[in-house]
Scaffold this motif. Structure first.
Motif, mmCIF file in Angstrom:
data_model
loop_
_atom_site.group_PDB
_atom_site.id
_atom_site.type_symbol
_atom_site.label_atom_id
_atom_site.label_comp_id
_atom_site.label_asym_id
_atom_site.label_seq_id
_atom_site.Cartn_x
_atom_site.Cartn_y
_atom_site.Cartn_z
ATOM 1 N N MET A 229 0.757 -1.123 -0.008
ATOM 2 C CA MET A 229 -0.113 -0.133 0.222
ATOM 3 C C MET A 229 0.917 1.292 -0.036
ATOM 4 N N GLN A 230 0.260 2.283 -0.498
ATOM 5 C CA GLN A 230 0.813 3.608 -0.245
ATOM 6 C C GLN A 230 0.622 4.334 1.108
ATOM 7 N N ARG A 231 1.787 4.624 1.587
ATOM 8 C CA ARG A 231 1.367 4.961 3.201
ATOM 9 C C ARG A 231 1.157 6.592 3.194
ATOM 10 N N GLU A 232 1.974 7.136 2.244
ATOM 11 C CA GLU A 232 1.554 8.600 2.282
ATOM 12 C C GLU A 232 0.406 8.915 1.229
ATOM 13 N N VAL A 233 -0.722 9.035 2.066
ATOM 14 C CA VAL A 233 -1.945 9.241 1.239
ATOM 15 C C VAL A 233 -2.732 10.669 1.297
ATOM 16 N N GLN A 234 -2.741 11.308 0.217
ATOM 17 C CA GLN A 234 -3.917 12.708 0.125
ATOM 18 C C GLN A 234 -5.129 12.393 0.598
ATOM 19 N N VAL A 235 -5.695 13.245 1.413
ATOM 20 C CA VAL A 235 -7.017 13.003 1.844
ATOM 21 C C VAL A 235 -7.800 14.304 1.605
ATOM 22 N N ALA A 236 -9.141 13.951 1.588
ATOM 23 C CA ALA A 236 -10.084 15.191 1.687
ATOM 24 C C ALA A 236 -10.589 15.138 2.892
ATOM 25 N N ARG A 237 -11.310 16.408 3.455
ATOM 26 C CA ARG A 237 -12.342 16.508 4.510
ATOM 27 C C ARG A 237 -13.801 16.720 3.902
ATOM 28 N N PRO A 238 -14.707 16.387 4.510
ATOM 29 C CA PRO A 238 -16.103 16.456 4.195
ATOM 30 C C PRO A 238 -16.491 17.926 3.945
ATOM 31 N N ASP A 239 -15.921 18.815 4.829
ATOM 32 C CA ASP A 239 -16.432 20.304 4.746
ATOM 33 C C ASP A 239 -15.497 20.938 3.886
ATOM 34 N N GLU A 240 -14.399 20.560 3.279
ATOM 35 C CA GLU A 240 -13.591 21.434 2.398
ATOM 36 C C GLU A 240 -14.288 21.583 0.969
ATOM 37 N N SER A 241 -13.820 22.622 0.217
ATOM 38 C CA SER A 241 -14.606 22.821 -1.112
ATOM 39 C C SER A 241 -14.162 21.594 -2.045
ATOM 40 N N VAL A 242 -14.878 21.694 -3.206
ATOM 41 C CA VAL A 242 -14.636 21.012 -4.152
ATOM 42 C C VAL A 242 -13.352 21.483 -5.101
ATOM 43 N N ALA A 243 -13.362 22.923 -4.831
ATOM 44 C CA ALA A 243 -11.959 23.388 -5.591
ATOM 45 C C ALA A 243 -10.795 23.223 -4.794
ATOM 46 N N GLU A 244 -10.628 23.228 -3.522
ATOM 47 C CA GLU A 244 -9.546 22.704 -2.536
ATOM 48 C C GLU A 244 -9.361 21.175 -3.238
ATOM 49 N N ALA A 245 -10.221 20.444 -3.173
ATOM 50 C CA ALA A 245 -9.767 18.914 -3.447
ATOM 51 C C ALA A 245 -9.452 18.958 -4.936
ATOM 52 N N GLN A 246 -9.839 19.542 -6.106
ATOM 53 C CA GLN A 246 -9.211 19.758 -7.268
ATOM 54 C C GLN A 246 -8.090 19.834 -7.437
ATOM 55 N N ASP A 247 -7.628 20.996 -6.491
ATOM 56 C CA ASP A 247 -6.150 21.415 -6.593
ATOM 57 C C ASP A 247 -5.419 20.408 -6.331
ATOM 58 N N ARG A 248 -5.757 19.586 -5.057
ATOM 59 C CA ARG A 248 -4.889 18.732 -4.666
ATOM 60 C C ARG A 248 -4.594 17.387 -5.317
ATOM 61 N N LEU A 249 -5.791 17.152 -6.300
ATOM 62 C CA LEU A 249 -5.525 16.077 -7.074
ATOM 63 C C LEU A 249 -4.599 16.502 -8.097
ATOM 64 N N ILE A 250 -4.695 17.402 -8.647
ATOM 65 C CA ILE A 250 -3.921 18.056 -9.791
ATOM 66 C C ILE A 250 -2.369 18.176 -9.407
ATOM 67 N N GLU A 251 -2.187 18.835 -8.067
ATOM 68 C CA GLU A 251 -0.867 18.744 -7.434
ATOM 69 C C GLU A 251 -0.282 17.652 -7.485
ATOM 70 N N HIS A 252 -0.810 16.500 -7.090
ATOM 71 C CA HIS A 252 -0.179 15.442 -6.656
ATOM 72 C C HIS A 252 -0.451 14.483 -7.943
ATOM 73 N N GLY A 253 -1.138 14.696 -8.790
ATOM 74 C CA GLY A 253 -1.014 13.673 -10.065
ATOM 75 C C GLY A 253 -2.008 12.525 -9.682
ATOM 76 N N ILE A 254 -2.904 12.643 -9.018
ATOM 77 C CA ILE A 254 -3.647 11.410 -8.386
ATOM 78 C C ILE A 254 -5.064 11.429 -9.098
ATOM 79 N N LYS A 255 -6.017 10.347 -8.874
ATOM 80 C CA LYS A 255 -7.302 10.479 -9.278
ATOM 81 C C LYS A 255 -8.277 10.052 -8.337
ATOM 82 N N ALA A 256 -8.026 10.206 -7.141
ATOM 83 C CA ALA A 256 -8.835 9.938 -6.003
ATOM 84 C C ALA A 256 -8.364 10.350 -4.600
ATOM 85 N N LEU A 257 -9.332 10.637 -3.734
ATOM 86 C CA LEU A 257 -9.173 11.168 -2.563
ATOM 87 C C LEU A 257 -9.980 10.324 -1.525
ATOM 88 N N PRO A 258 -9.620 9.534 -0.466
ATOM 89 C CA PRO A 258 -10.345 9.114 0.565
ATOM 90 C C PRO A 258 -10.781 10.320 1.267
#
Length: 361
Positions: A229-258
């Protein structure tokens, strides 16, 4: 299947043909001669000094030295125990047809328990019944004596002709061939071995394929989610905005956030496709800045324990359509992430200690 051998015993080279046949001639002649001398020298009252099942034993010990059925204990123990069982049945059971069946069946059961299964042992049991032999000494002479002399003769003959008896198993290769390569590989190996094998090539192929499958399963069962497994996992919080989550996906080049709560327990998962959802006619930037991740995330999330094995992950990825699986510990807290890429990398990795897998999309 091209190149398939015809049913029946496989052919052998002429050298092996002569070696086996000559060994049987000399070996059985020596057994008969020595047994006859033993019978006359000891004043043994039995009229028989050589029994027919020894001929069948000779086929095995000379032609099939690699067979477990031709091991010394199998030959001596199988023939002797089979004869004893036949003697018991001949003495205690009246009708011959019942005694014959019971003797052979009981002899097989006894040989299996004593780990000395030997087909001629069944014939020895039947011989004792059909000849109405009730003297237990018959099991010792000539049967046990014949068997011991035959084993000794076979050992001497195989040693003299440089074919050890019992034949030692050859070292197995570290990796089995692919299924498509088994047919030609089996033919080549049997030809090179130069000896009759008491197993047909179809059964041998099936055994090799099953062994390959079992080895593959054992390898998968030796790898756990925690190993890949990948131990360094990028995550999202339920109350943060969609824009913040999108930026995180783009920044780390990943396709999903738990999506996790304050206790790091998984409450959802959000993918790039989820974040791209946009009601028709609404200003995109305004929605992304005001819409929380909780509104876009998938709440029914399949998670796996870090102790689960790789063999259990493959069906999940193959049948459920999942591409990312959050990994949790015993307290249901997020500890890692596994993707299809991680699984494929683990499948192709050579067997060794599995280092922590690098982050991947």
């Amino acid at each position: 299947m091209s190149g398939a051998q015809a049913a029946g015993s496989p052919r052998v080279g002429w050298v092996e043909w002569v070696r086996v046949s000559a060994g049987a001639v000399l070996g059985l002649a020596a057994v008969g001669l020595l047994s006859h001398f033993a019978e006359t020298g000891t004043g043994w009252t039995q009229a028989v000094w050589l029994v027919a099942p020894i001929g069948a034993s000779a086929v095995i010990v000379f032609a099939l030295p690699s067979s477990p059925l031709g091991r010394p204990w199998s030959v001596i123990g199988g023939n002797t125990l089979g004869t004893l069982m036949g003697i018991v049945c001949a003495a205690w059971i009246g009708p011959t047809w019942i005694a014959a069946g019971v003797a052979v069946g009981a002899a097989i059961a006894l040989m299996l328990q004593a780990r000395c299964l030997h087909p001629p042992g069944g014939a020895a049991a039947l011989l004792a019944v059909l000849t109405h032999t009730t003297d237990w000494r018959f099991a010792l002479m000539p049967v046990a004596l014949n068997s011991a002399l035959l084993v000794a003769a076979a050992w001497l003959w195989h040693a003299a002709t440089r074919r050890p008896h019992p034949a030692p198993p050859e070292a197995a290769e570290a990796m089995l061939p692919n299924t498509d390569d088994l047919s030609s590989a089996i033919d080549a190996a049997v030809t090179r071995y130069g000896e009759v094998l008491d197993i047909d090539r179809t059964t041998l192929r099936n055994l090799l394929e099953e062994a390959q499958t079992q080895a593959y399963r054992q390898r998968l069962d030796a790898v756990s989610c925690a190993d890949i497994m990948q131990r360094e996992v990028q995550v999202a919080r339920p109350d943060e905005s969609v824009a913040e989550a999108q930026d995180r996906l783009i920044e780390h080049g990943i396709k999903a956030l738990p999506v996790i709560d304050r206790h790091r327990q998984v409450v959802g998962i959000v993918t790039a496709a989820d974040l791209r959802l946009n009601p028709e006619g609404a200003p995109s930037a305004m929605l992304e800045s005001s819409t929380p991740v909780a509104a876009r995330m998938t709440r029914q999330v399949r998670v796996v324990s870090q102790t689960r094995h790789l063999s259990e992950l493959i069906p999940l990825f193959a049948s459920s359509g999942h591409h990312h699986l959050p990994v949790i510990d015993a307290s249901a807290r997020l500890v890692g992430m596994i993707t299809q890429s991680d699984v494929m990398r683990a499948l192709h990795r050579t067997p060794q200690a599995n280092p922590t897998a690098p982050p991947s999309a």
